[in-house]
Design a protein around this motif. Structure first.
Motif, PDB file in Angstrom:
ATOM      1  N   ASP A 163       0.868  -1.174   0.000  1.00 48.23           N
ATOM      2  CA  ASP A 163       0.000   0.000   0.000  1.00 48.23           C
ATOM      3  C   ASP A 163       0.904   1.223   0.000  1.00 48.23           C
ATOM      4  OD1 ASP A 163      -2.216   1.576  -0.004  1.00 48.23           O
ATOM      5  OD2 ASP A 163      -2.968   0.973   1.962  1.00 48.23           O
ATOM      6  N   GLY A 164       0.352   2.368  -0.370  1.00 49.77           N
ATOM      7  CA  GLY A 164       1.125   3.594  -0.393  1.00 49.77           C
ATOM      8  C   GLY A 164       0.264   4.744  -0.849  1.00 49.77           C
ATOM      9  N   SER A 165       0.814   5.947  -0.775  1.00 55.30           N
ATOM     10  CA  SER A 165       0.026   7.150  -1.030  1.00 55.30           C
ATOM     11  C   SER A 165      -0.482   7.243  -2.462  1.00 55.30           C
ATOM     12  CB  SER A 165       0.866   8.390  -0.701  1.00 55.30           C
ATOM     13  OG  SER A 165       2.104   8.358  -1.403  1.00 55.30           O
ATOM     14  N   ALA A 166       0.147   6.507  -3.394  1.00 57.21           N
ATOM     15  CA  ALA A 166      -0.270   6.596  -4.802  1.00 57.21           C
ATOM     16  C   ALA A 166      -1.074   5.382  -5.264  1.00 57.21           C
ATOM     17  CB  ALA A 166       0.961   6.761  -5.699  1.00 57.21           C
ATOM     18  N   CYS A 167      -1.249   4.383  -4.406  1.00 53.79           N
ATOM     19  CA  CYS A 167      -1.864   3.119  -4.851  1.00 53.79           C
ATOM     20  C   CYS A 167      -3.302   3.293  -5.326  1.00 53.79           C
ATOM     21  CB  CYS A 167      -1.814   2.082  -3.733  1.00 53.79           C
ATOM     22  SG  CYS A 167      -0.156   1.416  -3.413  1.00 53.79           S
ATOM     23  N   SER A 168      -4.095   3.999  -4.542  1.00 55.81           N
ATOM     24  CA  SER A 168      -5.505   4.160  -4.900  1.00 55.81           C
ATOM     25  C   SER A 168      -5.648   4.914  -6.224  1.00 55.81           C
ATOM     26  CB  SER A 168      -6.234   4.903  -3.786  1.00 55.81           C
ATOM     27  OG  SER A 168      -7.563   5.145  -4.144  1.00 55.81           O
ATOM     28  N   SER A 169      -4.842   5.967  -6.406  1.00 52.47           N
ATOM     29  CA  SER A 169      -4.913   6.754  -7.646  1.00 52.47           C
ATOM     30  C   SER A 169      -4.466   5.936  -8.846  1.00 52.47           C
ATOM     31  CB  SER A 169      -4.028   8.002  -7.523  1.00 52.47           C
ATOM     32  OG  SER A 169      -4.475   8.818  -6.466  1.00 52.47           O
TER      33      SER A 169
ATOM     34  N   GLY B  93      12.508   8.953  11.783  1.00 55.09           N
ATOM     35  CA  GLY B  93      11.196   9.571  11.996  1.00 55.09           C
ATOM     36  C   GLY B  93      10.632  10.161  10.711  1.00 55.09           C
ATOM     37  N   GLN B  94      11.505  10.828   9.908  1.00 55.86           N
ATOM     38  CA  GLN B  94      11.052  11.374   8.617  1.00 55.86           C
ATOM     39  C   GLN B  94      10.556  10.272   7.696  1.00 55.86           C
ATOM     40  OE1 GLN B  94      13.732  14.057   6.537  1.00 55.86           O
ATOM     41  NE2 GLN B  94      14.643  14.672   8.476  1.00 55.86           N
ATOM     42  N   ILE B  95      11.293   9.174   7.662  1.00 55.36           N
ATOM     43  CA  ILE B  95      10.934   8.078   6.763  1.00 55.36           C
ATOM     44  C   ILE B  95       9.633   7.410   7.207  1.00 55.36           C
ATOM     45  CG2 ILE B  95      11.652   5.763   6.002  1.00 55.36           C
ATOM     46  CD1 ILE B  95      14.512   6.934   5.825  1.00 55.36           C
ATOM     47  N   LEU B  96       9.425   7.292   8.519  1.00 58.22           N
ATOM     48  CA  LEU B  96       8.156   6.742   9.004  1.00 58.22           C
ATOM     49  C   LEU B  96       6.992   7.653   8.628  1.00 58.22           C
ATOM     50  CD1 LEU B  96       9.057   5.355  12.547  1.00 58.22           C
ATOM     51  CD2 LEU B  96       8.616   4.069  10.474  1.00 58.22           C
ATOM     52  N   SER B  97       7.237   8.969   8.599  1.00 62.03           N
ATOM     53  CA  SER B  97       6.197   9.907   8.186  1.00 62.03           C
ATOM     54  C   SER B  97       5.849   9.711   6.710  1.00 62.03           C
ATOM     55  CB  SER B  97       6.680  11.333   8.439  1.00 62.03           C
ATOM     56  OG  SER B  97       5.747  12.258   7.957  1.00 62.03           O
ATOM     57  N   VAL B  98       6.882   9.487   5.877  1.00 62.48           N
ATOM     58  CA  VAL B  98       6.652   9.204   4.454  1.00 62.48           C
ATOM     59  C   VAL B  98       5.910   7.880   4.297  1.00 62.48           C
ATOM     60  CG1 VAL B  98       7.820   8.633   2.276  1.00 62.48           C
ATOM     61  CG2 VAL B  98       8.643  10.547   3.658  1.00 62.48           C
ATOM     62  N   ALA B  99       6.265   6.897   5.145  1.00 52.58           N
ATOM     63  CA  ALA B  99       5.664   5.559   5.045  1.00 52.58           C
ATOM     64  C   ALA B  99       4.164   5.572   5.345  1.00 52.58           C
ATOM     65  CB  ALA B  99       6.371   4.603   6.006  1.00 52.58           C
TER      66      ALA B  99
ATOM     67  N   ARG C  23      -0.519   5.929  11.606  1.00 45.43           N
ATOM     68  CA  ARG C  23       0.190   4.672  11.870  1.00 45.43           C
ATOM     69  C   ARG C  23       0.669   4.069  10.558  1.00 45.43           C
ATOM     70  NH1 ARG C  23      -2.839  -0.236  11.535  1.00 45.43           N
ATOM     71  NH2 ARG C  23      -4.807   0.116  10.450  1.00 45.43           N
ATOM     72  N   VAL C  24       1.697   3.259  10.649  1.00 41.48           N
ATOM     73  CA  VAL C  24       2.245   2.590   9.469  1.00 41.48           C
ATOM     74  C   VAL C  24       1.704   1.162   9.441  1.00 41.48           C
ATOM     75  CG1 VAL C  24       4.340   1.835   8.284  1.00 41.48           C
ATOM     76  CG2 VAL C  24       4.334   3.990   9.535  1.00 41.48           C
ATOM     77  N   SER C  25       0.952   0.847   8.394  1.00 37.71           N
ATOM     78  CA  SER C  25       0.404  -0.509   8.269  1.00 37.71           C
ATOM     79  C   SER C  25       1.468  -1.436   7.684  1.00 37.71           C
ATOM     80  CB  SER C  25      -0.826  -0.494   7.365  1.00 37.71           C
ATOM     81  OG  SER C  25      -0.435  -0.184   6.029  1.00 37.71           O
ATOM     82  N   LEU C  26       1.203  -2.736   7.741  1.00 40.41           N
ATOM     83  CA  LEU C  26       2.141  -3.713   7.193  1.00 40.41           C
ATOM     84  C   LEU C  26       2.341  -3.516   5.681  1.00 40.41           C
ATOM     85  CD1 LEU C  26       3.948  -6.159   7.568  1.00 40.41           C
ATOM     86  CD2 LEU C  26       1.922  -7.624   7.476  1.00 40.41           C
ATOM     87  N   PRO C  27       1.263  -3.335   4.875  1.00 42.27           N
ATOM     88  CA  PRO C  27       1.472  -3.079   3.445  1.00 42.27           C
ATOM     89  C   PRO C  27       2.277  -1.803   3.174  1.00 42.27           C
ATOM     90  CG  PRO C  27      -0.794  -3.762   3.837  1.00 42.27           C
ATOM     91  CD  PRO C  27      -0.179  -3.526   5.174  1.00 42.27           C
ATOM     92  N   GLU C  28       2.039  -0.732   3.969  1.00 40.01           N
ATOM     93  CA  GLU C  28       2.819   0.502   3.797  1.00 40.01           C
ATOM     94  C   GLU C  28       4.283   0.275   4.141  1.00 40.01           C
ATOM     95  OE1 GLU C  28      -0.535   3.979   4.731  1.00 40.01           O
ATOM     96  OE2 GLU C  28       0.563   3.042   6.392  1.00 40.01           O
ATOM     97  N   ALA C  29       4.535  -0.506   5.183  1.00 44.98           N
ATOM     98  CA  ALA C  29       5.924  -0.805   5.570  1.00 44.98           C
ATOM     99  C   ALA C  29       6.632  -1.578   4.459  1.00 44.98           C
ATOM    100  CB  ALA C  29       5.939  -1.607   6.875  1.00 44.98           C
ATOM    101  N   ARG C  30       5.924  -2.537   3.851  1.00 50.45           N
ATOM    102  CA  ARG C  30       6.527  -3.313   2.756  1.00 50.45           C
ATOM    103  C   ARG C  30       6.918  -2.395   1.591  1.00 50.45           C
ATOM    104  NH1 ARG C  30       2.193  -7.349   3.365  1.00 50.45           N
ATOM    105  NH2 ARG C  30       2.993  -9.162   4.493  1.00 50.45           N
ATOM    106  N   SER C  31       5.998  -1.474   1.222  1.00 47.76           N
ATOM    107  CA  SER C  31       6.267  -0.564   0.105  1.00 47.76           C
ATOM    108  C   SER C  31       7.465   0.325   0.410  1.00 47.76           C
ATOM    109  CB  SER C  31       5.044   0.318  -0.172  1.00 47.76           C
ATOM    110  OG  SER C  31       3.996  -0.442  -0.733  1.00 47.76           O
ATOM    111  N   THR C  32       7.490   0.896   1.605  1.00 43.57           N
ATOM    112  CA  THR C  32       8.582   1.808   1.965  1.00 43.57           C
ATOM    113  C   THR C  32       9.907   1.068   2.016  1.00 43.57           C
ATOM    114  OG1 THR C  32       6.968   3.039   3.291  1.00 43.57           O
ATOM    115  CG2 THR C  32       9.298   3.571   3.632  1.00 43.57           C
ATOM    116  N   TRP C  33       9.881  -0.161   2.518  1.00 42.62           N
ATOM    117  CA  TRP C  33      11.112  -0.954   2.578  1.00 42.62           C
ATOM    118  C   TRP C  33      11.646  -1.212   1.164  1.00 42.62           C
ATOM    119  CZ3 TRP C  33      14.636  -1.827   5.982  1.00 42.62           C
ATOM    120  CH2 TRP C  33      15.558  -2.861   5.796  1.00 42.62           C
ATOM    121  N   ALA C  34      10.739  -1.509   0.232  1.00 44.19           N
ATOM    122  CA  ALA C  34      11.167  -1.719  -1.159  1.00 44.19           C
ATOM    123  C   ALA C  34      11.800  -0.452  -1.727  1.00 44.19           C
ATOM    124  CB  ALA C  34       9.973  -2.153  -2.016  1.00 44.19           C
TER     125      ALA C  34
END
Length: 416
Positions: free
Chosen positions: A73-79, A160-166, A173-184
């Motif tokens: 998941d991520g900020s652009a997924c729905s769009s 902290g900045q990266i968690l905010s982006v995530a 909160r950072v969900s598991l799908p968001e964490a996976r995307s940010t890690w990639a």
């Protein structure tokens, strides 16, 4: 008799004309067939190259499939996948495993990037229980940054900045799908380094992401100067001619001075970086662009490497001569011939290489009262040697003098 002879002669000429016409027809048919054959082959080769390099539709389908399954998941997924408001447009890819496209997302024009190579996901992310995701993810990101940047006092702030982006949907909160995307995303050095330099406005802003696909704002003007010739011409134009022609396609001098100030500020910031020292290992004009307000942007963060990582890489390299100790295009160390190992200390600092890039750019069209002093300072700058991480008085003095010289010329202009 005479008329019979003339009639026979006329018949002979007619046959000769018919033979000539027939030959010309065959020749044109052959040439037409050859043109069609060669044209078809060229189109086939171009299409094959395009389909090998540009697989945006496949990448989008794979990403959206994982999004709908709840894996990412991520900020652009729905769009991208639900609303169809994020579009991929022109393909800019030069490598099949590095997909690059122009794109649009609402009011934003941008650049979409993705590396669709399978990446091994960390088992700790995959197995983490929902309530432990943030703690586990914070620890993973901290360790990843430490391995990339070395021991830095303020890594926790960067985490902290990266968690905010995530937190793509900004629900706190950072969900598991968001964490996976940010890690990639963090596995791609250009994204990580882009985030590090983004605070000071040196790199294009990250607009959104979904899995390992991300979108940055588009830099309207690039390269820094010159023309990007198509590949058949690029090999034929002599480099001296190319350099001369390049200088014709530049903004007015005050605007060039403002853009150059941006490059000097980038160099200054990566010398005394908040997260350690960095080396810029490719100062090609193609890796820099500028905005409508003539603010410099580094458009290819792959040209930047943490100094700690550079030193490790060079010390691990065997060599016979100094020519074996080159990293990227512009970062050199010397060879310890006795040990047959490259040394870790870079021979030229970023500032000397930046001045080399700016020399022709700034001197062409410079005000006559400034030119001599500017040329003297640029050559003194290009002569600098030594390690960028140990900025001595000479480096600081040259940098400050150059910035002051340029600022005096542009501080009263509307572009400043």
């Amino acid at each position: 008799g005479f008329f019979d002879i003339m009639r026979l002669h006329g018949l002979a000429e007619t046959h000769t004309d018919e033979a000539r016409v027939s030959f010309v027809r065959v020749k044109y048919l052959f040439l037409t067939w050859l043109t069609v054959l060669v044209g078809s082959w060229v189109l086939y080769v171009q299409y094959s190259a395009y389909t090998e390099l540009c697989r945006g539709h496949e990448c989008r389908n794979a990403i959206c499939d994982n999004y709908r399954k709840g894996i990412i998941d991520g900020s652009a997924c729905s769009s991208l996948c639900d609303k169809d408001t994020l579009y991929m447009s022109r393909c800019l890819s030069t490598l099949p495993n590095n997909q690059v496209y122009t794109g649009s997302w609402g009011d934003h024009d941008g650049i979409l990037g993705e590396e669709p190579e399978p990446r091994r996901e960390s088992p700790r992310v995959r197995q983490a229980h929902q309530r432990h995701i943030v703690e586990k993810f914070r620890e993973m990101v901290f360790n990843h940054l430490k391995s990339k940047l070395g021991e830095q006092a303020n890594l926790a702030g960067l985490v902290g900045q990266i968690l905010s982006v995530a937190d793509g949907n900004k629900d706190g909160r950072v969900s598991l799908p968001e964490a996976r995307s940010t890690w990639a995303l963090l596995q791609m050095d250009e994204v990580l380094l882009g985030l590090l330099l983004q605070d000071r406005g040196h790199t294009p802003r990250l607009l959104g992401y979904c899995g390992d696909l991300y979108m940055t704002e588009r830099v309207p003007y690039g390269p820094l100067y010159g023309l990007s010739l198509p590949w058949p011409l690029a090999g034929w134009v002599p480099s001296g001619v190319q350099r001369t022609v390049d200088q014709w396609f530049t903004p007015s001098w005050p605007r060039k001075a403002k853009i150059s100030m941006g490059l000097l500020e980038l160099v200054e910031d990566v010398f005394h970086g908040t997260y350690g020292s960095f080396l810029i290992c490719d100062f090609a004009a193609a890796h820099f662009g500028y905005t409508d307000r003539h603010e410099l942007r580094l458009t290819n963060a792959r040209a930047v490497v943490p100094e700690a990582a550079f030193r490790r890489a060079m010390r691990a390299r065997t060599c016979e001569a100094d020519g074996d100790c080159v990293y990227g295009v512009d970062c050199h160390t010397s060879c310890d011939v006795a040990e047959k190992r490259c040394r870790g200390e870079p021979l030229r600092p970023n500032l000397a290489k930046a001045c080399g890039t700016l020399k022709d750019y700034l001197l062409r069209g410079a005000p006559s009262g400034l030119r001599e002093e500017l040329e003297r300072q640029l050559y003194a700058c290009m002569a600098l040697r030594g390690n960028a991480g140990q900025m001595n008085m000479e480096h600081s003095l040259i940098l400050n003098n150059l910035k002051a010289l340029l600022w005096r010329q542009i501080s009263h202009t509307k572009d400043s």
